[in-house]
Design a protein around this motif. Structure first.
Motif, mmCIF file in Angstrom:
data_model
loop_
_atom_site.group_PDB
_atom_site.id
_atom_site.type_symbol
_atom_site.label_atom_id
_atom_site.label_comp_id
_atom_site.label_asym_id
_atom_site.label_seq_id
_atom_site.Cartn_x
_atom_site.Cartn_y
_atom_site.Cartn_z
ATOM 1 N N THR A 101 26.595 29.174 16.583
ATOM 2 C CA THR A 101 25.757 29.975 15.894
ATOM 3 C C THR A 101 24.574 29.521 16.392
ATOM 4 N N ASN A 102 24.413 28.227 16.827
ATOM 5 C CA ASN A 102 22.689 27.882 16.942
ATOM 6 C C ASN A 102 22.699 27.913 18.636
ATOM 7 N N CYS A 103 23.245 28.277 19.244
ATOM 8 C CA CYS A 103 23.361 28.483 20.760
ATOM 9 C C CYS A 103 23.116 26.996 21.396
ATOM 10 N N PHE A 104 23.768 26.145 20.740
ATOM 11 C CA PHE A 104 23.922 24.802 21.574
ATOM 12 C C PHE A 104 25.080 24.753 22.382
ATOM 13 N N LEU A 225 7.462 30.694 18.595
ATOM 14 C CA LEU A 225 8.553 29.957 19.324
ATOM 15 C C LEU A 225 9.672 29.471 18.543
ATOM 16 N N GLY A 226 10.946 29.853 19.336
ATOM 17 C CA GLY A 226 12.153 29.558 18.412
ATOM 18 C C GLY A 226 12.832 28.294 19.245
ATOM 19 N N LYS A 227 13.871 27.824 18.859
ATOM 20 C CA LYS A 227 14.613 26.723 19.260
ATOM 21 C C LYS A 227 15.219 26.920 20.657
ATOM 22 N N ALA A 230 12.535 25.842 22.854
ATOM 23 C CA ALA A 230 12.707 24.478 22.931
ATOM 24 C C ALA A 230 13.724 24.015 23.842
ATOM 25 N N TYR A 231 14.864 24.548 23.893
ATOM 26 C CA TYR A 231 16.095 24.247 24.636
ATOM 27 C C TYR A 231 15.781 24.548 26.167
ATOM 28 N N ALA A 232 14.901 25.519 26.448
ATOM 29 C CA ALA A 232 14.892 26.041 27.795
ATOM 30 C C ALA A 232 14.218 24.798 28.633
ATOM 31 N N GLY A 285 12.679 33.086 22.465
ATOM 32 C CA GLY A 285 13.649 32.325 22.104
ATOM 33 C C GLY A 285 13.966 32.151 20.585
ATOM 34 N N ALA A 286 13.713 33.199 19.963
ATOM 35 C CA ALA A 286 13.837 33.318 18.400
ATOM 36 C C ALA A 286 14.665 34.566 17.880
ATOM 37 N N ARG A 287 15.533 34.388 17.010
ATOM 38 C CA ARG A 287 16.181 35.655 16.725
ATOM 39 C C ARG A 287 15.592 36.338 15.278
ATOM 40 N N LEU A 288 15.383 37.493 15.205
ATOM 41 C CA LEU A 288 15.031 38.149 14.074
ATOM 42 C C LEU A 288 16.035 38.048 13.063
ATOM 43 N N ASN A 289 16.484 36.924 12.621
ATOM 44 C CA ASN A 289 17.646 36.997 11.753
ATOM 45 C C ASN A 289 16.976 36.523 10.314
ATOM 46 N N TRP A 290 17.805 36.236 9.331
ATOM 47 C CA TRP A 290 17.632 35.659 7.899
ATOM 48 C C TRP A 290 16.378 34.955 8.068
ATOM 49 N N ILE A 309 11.659 37.723 24.139
ATOM 50 C CA ILE A 309 12.118 37.064 25.429
ATOM 51 C C ILE A 309 13.494 36.426 24.900
ATOM 52 N N ASP A 310 14.637 37.052 25.456
ATOM 53 C CA ASP A 310 15.715 36.308 25.098
ATOM 54 C C ASP A 310 16.975 36.496 26.383
ATOM 55 N N ILE A 311 17.580 35.433 26.483
ATOM 56 C CA ILE A 311 18.557 35.669 27.647
ATOM 57 C C ILE A 311 19.912 36.527 27.328
ATOM 58 N N VAL A 327 14.317 40.757 29.093
ATOM 59 C CA VAL A 327 15.792 39.946 29.103
ATOM 60 C C VAL A 327 15.725 39.098 30.309
ATOM 61 N N GLY A 328 15.879 37.798 30.060
ATOM 62 C CA GLY A 328 15.839 36.687 31.082
ATOM 63 C C GLY A 328 15.816 35.454 30.472
ATOM 64 N N ASP A 329 15.924 34.294 31.478
ATOM 65 C CA ASP A 329 15.648 32.929 30.676
ATOM 66 C C ASP A 329 14.047 32.778 30.397
ATOM 67 N N VAL A 330 13.745 31.846 29.626
ATOM 68 C CA VAL A 330 12.491 31.601 28.937
ATOM 69 C C VAL A 330 11.634 31.386 30.000
ATOM 70 N N GLU A 331 12.122 30.316 30.940
ATOM 71 C CA GLU A 331 10.998 29.755 31.865
ATOM 72 C C GLU A 331 10.708 31.148 32.810
HETATM 73 P P1 ADP Z 1 15.085 29.846 15.538
HETATM 74 O O1 ADP Z 1 16.164 29.584 14.761
HETATM 75 O O2 ADP Z 1 14.656 28.888 15.945
HETATM 76 O O3 ADP Z 1 14.390 31.130 15.258
HETATM 77 P P2 ADP Z 1 17.379 31.196 17.060
HETATM 78 O O4 ADP Z 1 18.529 30.162 17.369
HETATM 79 O O5 ADP Z 1 17.560 32.187 16.283
HETATM 80 O O6 ADP Z 1 16.061 30.325 17.138
HETATM 81 O O7 ADP Z 1 17.201 31.791 18.587
HETATM 82 C C1 ADP Z 1 17.302 31.116 19.899
HETATM 83 C C2 ADP Z 1 17.657 32.259 20.906
HETATM 84 O O8 ADP Z 1 17.166 31.712 21.986
HETATM 85 C C3 ADP Z 1 19.052 32.818 21.135
HETATM 86 O O9 ADP Z 1 18.814 34.264 20.848
HETATM 87 C C4 ADP Z 1 19.307 32.602 22.405
HETATM 88 O O10 ADP Z 1 20.149 33.373 23.033
HETATM 89 C C5 ADP Z 1 18.014 32.302 23.165
HETATM 90 N N1 ADP Z 1 17.948 31.331 24.349
HETATM 91 C C6 ADP Z 1 18.814 30.069 24.322
HETATM 92 N N2 ADP Z 1 18.506 29.630 25.460
HETATM 93 C C7 ADP Z 1 17.534 30.465 26.111
HETATM 94 C C8 ADP Z 1 17.094 30.488 27.622
HETATM 95 N N3 ADP Z 1 17.065 29.334 28.318
HETATM 96 N N4 ADP Z 1 16.132 31.519 27.896
HETATM 97 C C9 ADP Z 1 16.248 32.664 27.161
HETATM 98 N N5 ADP Z 1 16.725 32.804 25.650
HETATM 99 C C10 ADP Z 1 17.500 31.621 25.289
#
Ligand code: ADP
Ligand code: OXT
Ligand code: MG
Length: 569
Positions: A101-104, A225-227, A230-232, A285-290, A309-311, A327-331
């Motif tokens: 769920t967290n994309c970890f 900025l979403g997680k 940060a992960y990227a 890297g942030a979803r438009l979720n709740w 920006i999302d992969i 659509v692509g990787d954050v970097e």
């Molecule tokens: P937050 O809770 O901080 O808003 P989310 O977990 O909702 O963040 O969103 C993280 C998004 O980042 C996910 O949709 C995931 O597909 C995307 N993501 C994760 N790693 C990468 C990456 N390296 N490049 C692009 N998108 C990424």
């Protein structure tokens, strides 16, 4: 000792499933395993340690799983969790689902019963169809049936966990496979390392041009900025994009510190204003979720266009139309935007208006933090913690609870990337101690876990794990005596369903497992205790006594709390 195999029969050197699994993990750079041992995986722990690796042994698999998932988030390598069959597997599965769920990136490896018994439901020891139960909760669920497939299976799990949107993978290993033998030479040949397991995904030039045009035409642009950002781990590129364009940014909770919270372009203290008034929002890297009110409604004010920006391609338009999907990787995407936006006019007026609002909010908050109260509240206690942590910017802050979570997120500044780990996308309680262990192990730096007293209870026994491994973890329990509040009386004179035993002594619990346990009643005592624990580096638990009436129901997400429309009976 590595390669400590192996029996020989008739001159053929043998290896087995245990050894092949460990060698495959080692070859792929895995050194730490989080787990809980027993039949049939006990030997993995012993042998893993004997080979000079680290096995972190937990009191409940769920916490080991959370640790593995956080290790994955922090290192960009899949965190590994090992569990026993059925019940152990199910405990670990919660964490695997949470990781997905967290994309970890995470791999849950569980021992299981033999297929022939499970499939005929003949009642094996801890029998369960784990492979299929795991499937809907992760990116992929694989079973290894032959020793010669272990190498491929491990690589397949790693590639699946890391590539595209990261997430969880389940690896099912029937018990008998662990001790099944094969030729050591053949076994060795079957192991390998994947080439480029998380390939860059370059956005198309048309998509970049569309996004650049939209951003250049904006009067009030905003970067969110979403997680995922940060992960990227392309921190310098993201900071450069922000500074080169002059666009204000606001972080989601785990992206705090990716660019410092005290950066002049940080709009966190004017959050509601920027969400409402911005005209073009660049989601990285942030979803438009709740957590972002699905991109609509009064949180978002008037007309708005999104660049995202999302992969994961199908994240686009998940809630509202995305005007410029990247659509692509954050970097790759961030650097493509930087190139296209070079020389763009900075939105100075917009930034000035935000800075003015932010400084007003900060001043107001500052007053609240400095106000003494007969019993500590969330403001003066967390204000004390904030001031100490300002001088320890490499500390990872782990945070869970409701009021303890929401207020800490607002009050405690983060200065460096990936230094805040919290309840994430699900808002799940119980991630605290597992996350604290992983953050201490993987960063080698101190950890401070600020937990509500309810939240702590979900994983509290792991303070023994923390002391056993002598980790530099300080747990601060915000003890207000209950879920949200500690002063709720039950109308039928029963024990309240929302409060805890007020005589609980969390400080003594910590002392009983060999750590430092301190109870504090004032911000000054809290400051002193936290400074002392960070100085000593010893496992410490600080029980902060908070006014039972200080919290509010559900923290800052009370709007999601459903209440009866016909009143209470
Ligand atoms: P937050 O809770 O901080 O808003 P989310 O977990 O909702 O963040 O969103 C993280 C998004 O980042 C996910 O949709 C995931 O597909 C995307 N993501 C994760 N790693 C990468 C990456 N390296 N490049 C692009 N998108 C990424
Ligand atoms: O602009 P505005 O005016 O809006 O102001 C914002 C910012 O501008 C401002 N701000 C600042 N001001 C000044 N200075 C600075 N520096 C500054 N920075 C910011 O502050 C405000 C707020 O900013 P924020 O936080 O950025 O914005 P906001 O609007 O709050 O953001 C919205 C959200 C949705 C993004 C945010 O609120 C968020 O991330 N929320 C996450 C919430 C969440 O996940 N909560 C956890 C779940 S609650 C519930 O489910 C609980 N349970 C049930 C349960 C769960 N969860 N899990 C399991 C396994 N079982 C059961 C339980 C049991 S909570 C819970 C236990 C609770 O009890 P505890 O004892 O543990 O905890 P206590 O409550 O302490 O008792
Ligand atoms: Mg509480």
């Amino acid at each position: 000792m590595k390669n400590d195999i192996q029996a020989t029969t008739e001159g053929v050197e043998l290896t087995d499933g245990f050894h092949l699994l460990m060698e495959a993990l080692e070859m792929n750079g895995i050194t730490n395993i989080y787990g809980l041992l027993g039949i049939p995986v006990t030997e993995i722990g012993r042998m893993w340690q004997a080979r000079g690796n680290k096995f972190f042994s937990f009191r409940n698999e769920q916490n080991a799983g959370y640790a593995a998932s956080v290790a994955g988030y922090l290192t960009k390598k899949p965190g590994i969790c090992v569990t026993v069959s059925a019940p152990g597997f199910l405990n670990g599965l919660t964490a695997l689902a949470n990781a997905t769920t967290n994309c970890f990136p995470m791999i849950l490896i569980s021992g299981s019963s033999e297929r022939e018994v499970v499939d005929l439901q003949q009642g094996d020891y801890e029998e369960m169809d784990q492979l299929n139960i795991a499937r809907p909760h992760c990116k992929a669920s694989f079973r290894i049936n032959r020793t010669e497939d272990i190498g491929v299976a491990v690589v397949r799990a790693i590639r699946t966990a890391l590539s595209g949107r990261p997430g969880g993978v389940y690896l099912d290993i029937p018990a008998r496979l662990f001790s099944t033998t094969m030729s050591a030479e053949e076994g060795k040949k079957s192991l390998f390392v994947p080439v480029d397991p998380a390939p860059a995904q370059i956005p198309g030039p048309d998509a970049v041009a569309r996004a650049v045009a939209l951003i250049k035409g904006a009067k009030k642009p905003l970067i969110l900025l979403g997680k995922g950002a940060a992960y990227a781990q392309c921190d310098a590129d993201i900071k450069a994009l922000i500074e080169e364009t002059g666009i204000p940014f606001t972080p989601m909770s785990m992206a705090k510190g990716l660019v410092s919270d005290i950066h002049p372009q940080c709009a966190a203290a004017a959050r509601s204003m920027v969400l409402q008034e911005s005209d073009v929002v660049v989601l990285i890297g942030a979803r438009l979720n709740w957590l972002l009110a699905h991109g609509k409604g009064k949180t978002w004010g008037g007309a708005k266009k999104f660049v995202q920006i999302d992969i994961q391609a199908n994240e686009m338009d998940s809630n509202v139309p995305i005007a410029a999907p990247l659509v692509g990787d954050v970097e790759s995407c961030v650097n493509a935007l930087r190139a296209g936006l070079k020389g763009m006019t900075k939105p100075t007026e917009w930034m000035d208006a935000i800075a003015e609002r932010a400084s007003g909010s900060k001043a107001k908050l500052g007053t609240k933090l400095a106000t003494a109260t007969p019993i500590m509240n969330y403001f003066n206690s967390l204000g004390a913690i904030r001031d100490v942590l300002k001088n320890h910017q490499d500390v990872t802050l782990v945070n869970e609870g409701a009021n303890a979570l929401d207020n800490a997120r607002m009050i405690i500044d983060q200065y460096q990337p990936r230094k805040r780990v919290d309840t994430g996308t699900w808002g799940v309680m119980g991630v605290g101690m597992g996350s604290a262990v992983a953050a201490a192990v993987e960063t080698g730096k101190p950890v401070v876990a600020v937990c509500g007293d309810s939240a702590f209870g979900f994983s509290g026994m792991e303070i023994e794990t923390i002391t056993r491994y002598n980790l530099p973890v300080t747990v601060i329990i915000m003890n207000n005596g209950g879920i949200y509040r500690g002063d709720e009386a039950n109308p039928a004179h029963q024990v309240s369903c929302m409060t805890f035993n007020p005589n609980t002594r969390y400080d003594l619990l910590m002392q009983s497992v060999g750590g430092e346990g301190v109870r504090v009643n004032t911000p000054e005592e809290l400051t002193k205790a936290l400074e002392a624990s960070l100085k000593s580096g010893k496992p410490t638990l600080i029980e902060a006594i908070i006014d039972p009436a200080a919290g509010v129901e559900s923290g800052r997400i009370g709007n999601l709390n459903i209440v009866s429309t016909i009143g209470k009976k």
